[in-house]
Scaffold this motif. Structure first.
Motif, short mmCIF file in Angstrom:
data_model
loop_
_atom_site.label_atom_id
_atom_site.label_comp_id
_atom_site.label_asym_id
_atom_site.label_seq_id
_atom_site.Cartn_x
_atom_site.Cartn_y
_atom_site.Cartn_z
N LEU A 298 63.59 -7.05 4.64
CA LEU A 298 64.22 -6.02 4.49
C LEU A 298 64.69 -5.54 6.16
N GLY A 299 64.26 -6.55 7.02
CA GLY A 299 64.60 -5.98 8.47
C GLY A 299 63.77 -4.90 9.21
N MET A 300 62.71 -4.66 8.52
CA MET A 300 61.97 -3.50 9.14
C MET A 300 60.65 -4.03 9.79
N SER A 301 59.92 -3.13 10.37
CA SER A 301 58.63 -3.36 10.78
C SER A 301 57.53 -3.27 9.51
N PRO A 302 56.53 -3.70 9.65
CA PRO A 302 55.40 -3.57 8.56
C PRO A 302 54.99 -2.33 8.52
N HIS A 303 54.96 -1.55 9.71
CA HIS A 303 54.70 -0.21 9.77
C HIS A 303 55.68 0.80 8.88
N ALA A 304 56.99 0.49 9.32
CA ALA A 304 57.96 1.33 8.53
C ALA A 304 57.93 0.84 7.25
N PHE A 305 57.75 -0.35 6.73
CA PHE A 305 57.62 -0.58 5.23
C PHE A 305 56.61 0.09 4.71
N MET A 306 55.42 0.30 5.26
CA MET A 306 54.24 0.91 4.68
C MET A 306 54.36 2.37 4.55
N VAL A 307 54.99 2.99 5.42
CA VAL A 307 55.43 4.47 5.56
C VAL A 307 56.67 4.66 4.37
N SER A 308 57.45 4.02 4.19
CA SER A 308 58.31 4.10 3.20
C SER A 308 57.63 3.93 1.77
N ALA A 309 56.97 2.75 1.68
CA ALA A 309 56.18 2.80 0.36
C ALA A 309 55.43 3.87 0.01
N ILE A 310 54.56 4.53 1.14
CA ILE A 310 53.46 5.75 0.87
C ILE A 310 54.91 6.93 0.63
N GLU A 311 55.86 6.95 0.90
CA GLU A 311 56.84 8.19 0.62
C GLU A 311 57.41 8.00 -0.68
N GLN A 312 57.67 7.01 -0.95
CA GLN A 312 58.24 6.41 -2.48
C GLN A 312 56.99 6.70 -3.21
N ALA A 313 55.94 6.63 -3.29
CA ALA A 313 54.79 6.63 -4.05
C ALA A 313 54.47 8.29 -4.42
N ALA A 314 54.48 8.83 -3.09
CA ALA A 314 54.33 10.34 -3.15
C ALA A 314 55.47 11.19 -3.73
#
Length: 94
Positions: free
Chosen positions: A23-39
């Motif tokens: 996706l062209g993003m950092s692992p950190h940004a990916f995890m933040v996005s995943a947590i945001e989506q789950a919330a």
């Protein structure tokens, strides 16, 4: 902003890093996005459940509700662009 430590199984960490790279993003940004989506998904689900419980209580309190077949016919007509009238509530047995 606060810092949180997250311990991941090695396989999940590798999968997250690989997905992030795709996706062209950092692992950190990916995890933040995943947590945001789950919330967000959880908040939406909880809101839906609260709305359903409220509608059920209203049905029980008033003894009135909508006929599912009439609602489906109404929605089909609206989607097809046809003129239609909203279904009316009717006495319901709970």
């Amino acid at each position: 902003m606060t810092t949180t430590s997250l311990k991941l199984p090695d396989d999940l960490k590798k999968r997250a890093a690989s997905a992030a790279q795709e996706l062209g993003m950092s692992p950190h940004a990916f995890m933040v996005s995943a947590i945001e989506q789950a919330a967000y998904a959880t908040e939406q689900r909880l809101g839906f459940i609260a709305e359903a419980r409220s509608a059920r209580e209203e049905l029980i309190d008033t003894g009135r509700g909508l006929d599912a077949d009439e609602v489906h016919a109404y929605l089909k007509a609206k989607v097809a662009g046809k003129k239609t009238t909203k279904p009316k509530t009717r006495a319901w047995h709970v």
